[in-house]
Design an enzyme around this catalytic site. Structure first.
Site, short mmCIF file in Angstrom:
data_model
loop_
_atom_site.label_atom_id
_atom_site.label_comp_id
_atom_site.label_asym_id
_atom_site.label_seq_id
_atom_site.Cartn_x
_atom_site.Cartn_y
_atom_site.Cartn_z
N HIS A 174 0.85 -1.19 0.00
CA HIS A 174 0.00 0.00 0.00
C HIS A 174 0.88 1.24 0.00
O HIS A 174 1.84 1.33 0.77
CB HIS A 174 -0.91 0.02 1.22
CG HIS A 174 -1.74 1.27 1.34
ND1 HIS A 174 -1.57 2.18 2.35
CD2 HIS A 174 -2.72 1.76 0.55
CE1 HIS A 174 -2.42 3.18 2.19
NE2 HIS A 174 -3.14 2.95 1.11
N SER A 175 0.57 2.19 -0.88
CA SER A 175 1.32 3.45 -0.95
C SER A 175 2.81 3.17 -1.19
O SER A 175 3.16 2.43 -2.11
CB SER A 175 1.08 4.26 0.33
OG SER A 175 1.64 5.55 0.23
N MET A 176 3.68 3.71 -0.34
CA MET A 176 5.12 3.50 -0.53
C MET A 176 5.52 2.05 -0.29
O MET A 176 6.61 1.63 -0.68
CB MET A 176 5.90 4.42 0.39
CG MET A 176 5.74 5.90 0.10
SD MET A 176 6.20 6.39 -1.57
CE MET A 176 7.97 6.15 -1.52
#
Length: 924
Positions: A174-176
């Protein structure tokens, strides 16, 4: 004396612009891409993997690894295929719970009881592991990303040690966390990677050169590595990352001509979802999470990259490609008992029952109406259907003059929503149901066939079927790009069409531009089987659906082309309108215009970081003019006077110059990354005006902050001049600070200390100037110098009174303070990461790469009065270079390259000072 009224006016305008940008950005969540997500529920528990300790990795004291278990549904033992979840910036391992819970409750129909559809097949339950990074701010710091990568790689080794050899593992990020997942490639045991709201192509924060290096390495992996990768994007609802950076680059062909699987899907296009999804909501939005969980379940038995790609395309579809394994019916269709329709009559079945065959001859004008379209509501056209479809099924055949028909292969087969009249779409906190949706079949009828047959089966009185021939050629409007900017562009659509496609090839398609579309249609559309539905596809990965109501206003936006991102989709506005053709729902026309408020919101979310870089450029130009005054009259003007001069003399010229520069097709990494698109040229002068006002406001804030410090200095310090240390003690202090930075703390801590010390120095010197208004203060000589050899910043032939010298030196210190203030945001993110790491993990891991003392050493020298140095002294003429021209270099770096490479601005400022200080001491 220059009037300061323009500065005050610009400051007020700037604050108003910032407020407008903020509220326009917030409004995009409600108006541009509304979110319709159902909340997910679970009964979570987390088991610490204590066996993954320092024997496996030195980072075990900083991070941890957990195993998720659904309480009451699963036991503690390992029983399935491993999946590793990697959280993102400031994320938590607990974010795995929504997807992991869905996987458990899909695999088990009751606690510990395998669901019927999974019995007797090789599918296994999933063991969801999650790494805990203690909410590290990884988006700002390359070293933190490297540490997370190293820990995750060893975590994979540990997890796989718990399973039989050759067990693969699925990565979810998720995300980074998705950036960390891709950085693990190549890895022989990673079978597939699913990322959610991950900025793959552009770092969300650009304050660290090492983050760019990681992105460069990841790009090579995205282009060449064979591991299947799917990226899920939330769209405009995601305000934490620009979703254009979520789009995966197209992979390069391998030696055998095939390409690695790369698929980007926006949640607004995901079949059954059809909603924008926020950044944090991506992991728990039910319409998304259950499909990701199901895809992970199905990935287990797949042993090849192509098989895993088919699984991802089956459960995470956006309709842009045909379903994996799609084949039309094999057996031909006999027409005995079929019902023949007239050429001018379309097929329309409400609440069909039983099984029937309908034959529709192609229209007489075969050159333009050879494309057949069929809608099936809540039923299926194999293999496409809603998740819980009705028994109703339809098959499509191409017929010749004989009595048999051959299966007709679809060119497009997708599931589209069927919004309910009178309700918002998507419905807030509810969204779409798994059983909703209309299957749309489209195919070109071959020239050697004269008609189409539709076979409906298993009808139980629910659902409906509508079909007919539609024009092949789209409706093309050659309107210029200036039309929607100046007024409404009116688009007239053919009436009673099942599908109408409109193309406007000359309009700019950019993430920075939003179009408003207002349909004009009759009010008697309440009984339509399918409310007119607009499908807007701006990029192969991005599709949005909008119901067209009598009083609706649609905002068309895209992420196909955006600042600092190369794209082939920069022009063209294309959309289709689907309907069941009721005359009461006929669309008279569509009015298209640029929506200025929504467009303003798009600017605000993409140019916050570049604004900090341009602010440094404004300060640099102000310093250029201030030093020019020193060269002319020998006196440095005050900061307020410099800003007033900039606002009245420089700003008008720079506004015009910035506007004209925006027309130049520069490289995508330069300026504002808009490649010379003239429609976006107002952004540059607006941004310049705004940051000028912010710089002026920041100086007012600094002056207010110095006022109590000045009062304290006047009360507690009796000397009329600041205490100046001897050179030896200053040299020792400088050495100790540099050693501390080199060994322990990041240089950003030293820079913050410099700023605080310089702020107090600037505040404490001011009372001295007031006391000694009519008296001269001699300069204190340093070791080895007498009073006659003391260097003065003013030439002997133009020596000024001591009070004037002090005022000029004070003004120079304040100019330096203003510059350091705007350089501080470029260093603050890493500083915040260091402080956060101290609280969460202590000094378990050094900040490798953040100990370069050259970044801060020149500031340490300049802010320490005991060295007796000012910028004018430092740049007083090494190699004949005037000090003010160094500011031109800094301004160019800040304006041209700073918006994309923000870290470059601080590097240029530090490099100039390092060279200047070294050159000064060499000259001495």
């Amino acid at each position: 004396m220059t009037s300061r009224l323009p500065v005050y006016l610009i400051s007020v305008v700037s604050l108003c612009v910032v407020a407008a940008l903020y509220y326009a950005s917030i409004d995009t969540i409600k108006t541009l891409s509304p979110q319709g997500c159902r909340m997910s529920w679970m009964s979570p528990s987390y088991l610490l993997q204590s066996g993954f300790d320092r024997k496996w990795t030195s980072l075990a004291g900083r991070y941890s690894l957990w195993l998720y278990r659904e309480v009451g549904w699963e036991g503690h033992e390992l029983h399935g295929a491993p999946v590793l979840f990697i959280p993102g910036n400031a994320g938590s391992s607990h974010q795995v719970r929504s997807i992991a819970s869905s996987a458990a409750r899909q695999y088990y129909s009751n606690p510990h009881e395998v669901a019927f559809e999974f019995r007797g097949n090789p599918l296994k339950a999933l063991d969801f592991f999650a790494v805990e990074f203690n909410e590290d701010l990884s988006a700002f710091h390359g070293t933190t990303l490297d540490a997370q990568k190293a820990y995750t790689r060893r975590a994979i080794d540990y997890i796989l040690s718990l399973y039989p050899p050759d067990t693969p593992i699925v990565i979810m990020g998720h995300s980074m966390g998705g950036v960390v997942g891709v950085s693990l490639l190549p890895h022989p045991k990673v079978s597939a990677i699913i990322t959610m709201s991950t900025p793959h192509t552009l770092p969300p924060a650009r304050f660290d050169r090492r983050v760019d290096r990681i992105y460069s390495t990841n790009r090579n992996a995205l282009l060449t590595e064979p591991t299947p990768i799917l990226s899920m994007c939330g769209g405009a609802t995601d305000l934490m990352i620009p979703s254009e950076s979520c789009i995966l680059p197209e992979a390069l062909s391998t030696g055998n001509g095939s390409k690695p699987y790369r698929r980007t899907i926006f949640s607004s296009a995901l079949e059954g979802s059809w909603t924008g999804v926020g950044h944090r909501e991506m992991v728990w939005c039910h319409q998304v999470r259950w499909r990701i969980a199901r895809a992970a379940l199905q990935l287990g038995p797949a042993s090849t990259a192509s098989g895993r790609a088919d699984v991802l395309d089956t459960w995470l579809r956006d309709g842009q490609t045909l379903p994996p394994g799609y084949t039309p019916a094999i057996a031909p269709l006999a027409l005995e008992g079929a019902e023949y329709l007239s050429p001018d009559v379309r097929l329309e079945l409400k609440n069909p029952t039983g099984s029937r065959t309908y034959v529709m001859p192609a229209p007489g004008d075969t050159s333009s109406r050879r494309r057949f379209l069929l809608y099936v509501s809540q039923g299926s056209i194999s293999p496409t259907a809603p998740h819980s479809p009705l028994p109703l099924r339809a098959s499509i055949y191409a017929c010749s003059t004989t009595s048999t028909c051959q299966p007709l292969r679809a060119d497009s087969l997708r599931l589209v929503p069927n919004p309910q009249p009178g309700k918002p779409f998507p419905v807030p906190d509810e969204g779409s149901d798994e059983s909703e949706g209309v299957v749309v079949f489209e195919a070109e009828l071959p020239s050697d066939y004269s008609g189409v047959a539709v076979r409906t089966e298993y009808g139980d009185g629910r659902g409906w079927v509508v079909g007919g021939f539609v024009p092949e050629e789209p409706s093309v409007d050659k309107a210029g790009a200036l039309g929607p900017l100046l007024s409404h562009l009116s688009l007239v659509l053919p009436s009673s069409q099942l599908r109408t496609t409109v193309q406007l090839p000359n309009l700019l398609s950019s993430a920075l531009l939003v179009y408003s579309l207002a349909p004009k249609l009759s009010d008697g559309c309440t009984d339509a089987l399918l409310w007119p539905l607009l499908q807007y596809t701006s990029h192969p990965a991005e599709t949005h659906y909008f119901p067209l109501g009598p009083r609706s206003r649609i905002l068309l936006h895209t992420h196909a082309s955006a600042p600092f991102i190369s794209s082939a989709y920069t022009h063209g506005l294309n959309f289709s309108v689907y309907s069941t053709g009721e005359s009461a729902c006929a669309i008279e026309r569509l009015e298209l215009a640029v929506d200025l408020w929504a467009t303003l919101g798009r600017w605000g979310t993409r140019y916050a970081a570049p604004a900090a870089s341009w602010a440094v450029g404004v300060v640099a130009i102000s310093l250029f003019d201030a030093w020019r005054a020193v060269d002319a009259v020998g006196v440095m003007p005050s900061v307020g006077s410099s800003l007033a001069t900039f606002a009245s003399a420089r700003l008008p010229i720079l506004l015009i110059l910035s506007f004209l520069t925006s027309f130049i097709p520069l490289l995508v990494d330069m300026w504002l990354g808009n490649r010379g698109e003239w429609q976006l040229s107002p952004i540059a002068p607006l941004l310049l005006l705004t940051v000028t006002g912010l710089v002026s406001v920041s100086w007012a804030v600094i002056s207010i902050l110095m006022w109590p410090l000045r009062k304290l200095a006047r009360r507690f310090f009796s000397r009329s001049s600041p205490v100046i240390s001897r050179r030896t003690s200053s040299l020792v202090s400088l050495g100790l600070i540099c050693l501390l930075i080199f060994l322990l703390v990041p240089w950003q801590v030293g820079f913050l200390g410099c700023w605080i010390y310089h702020l107090s120095t600037c505040a404490s010197v001011q009372p001295t100037l007031a006391v000694t208004e009519n008296a001269a203060i001699p300069l204190i000589p340093r070791d080895g110098e007498d009073e006659q050899s003391t260097v003065s910043p003013i030439a002997p032939s133009t020596r000024l009174p001591a009070t004037t010298q002090d005022r000029s030196a004070q003004n120079e210190r304040e100019h330096l303070l203003l510059l350091m203030t705007w350089l501080l945001p470029l260093a603050a993110p890493v500083l915040a990461i260091w402080v956060r790491t101290l609280f969460t993990a202590g000094l378990t891991t050094p900040f490798d790469g953040d100990h370069n003392v050259l970044y801060v050493a020149p500031f340490l020298v300049l802010v320490d009065p005991s060295w007796g140095l000012t910028w004018t002294w430092v740049w007083g003429g090494p190699a004949g270079l005037k000090s003010r021209w160094t500011m031109v270099v800094l301004a160019l770096a800040a304006f041209v390259w700073g918006p994309r490479y923000t870290y470059l601005v601080f590097e240029v400022a530090s490099a100039m000072l390092v060279v200047g200080v070294v050159a000064h001491f060499i000259k001495r």
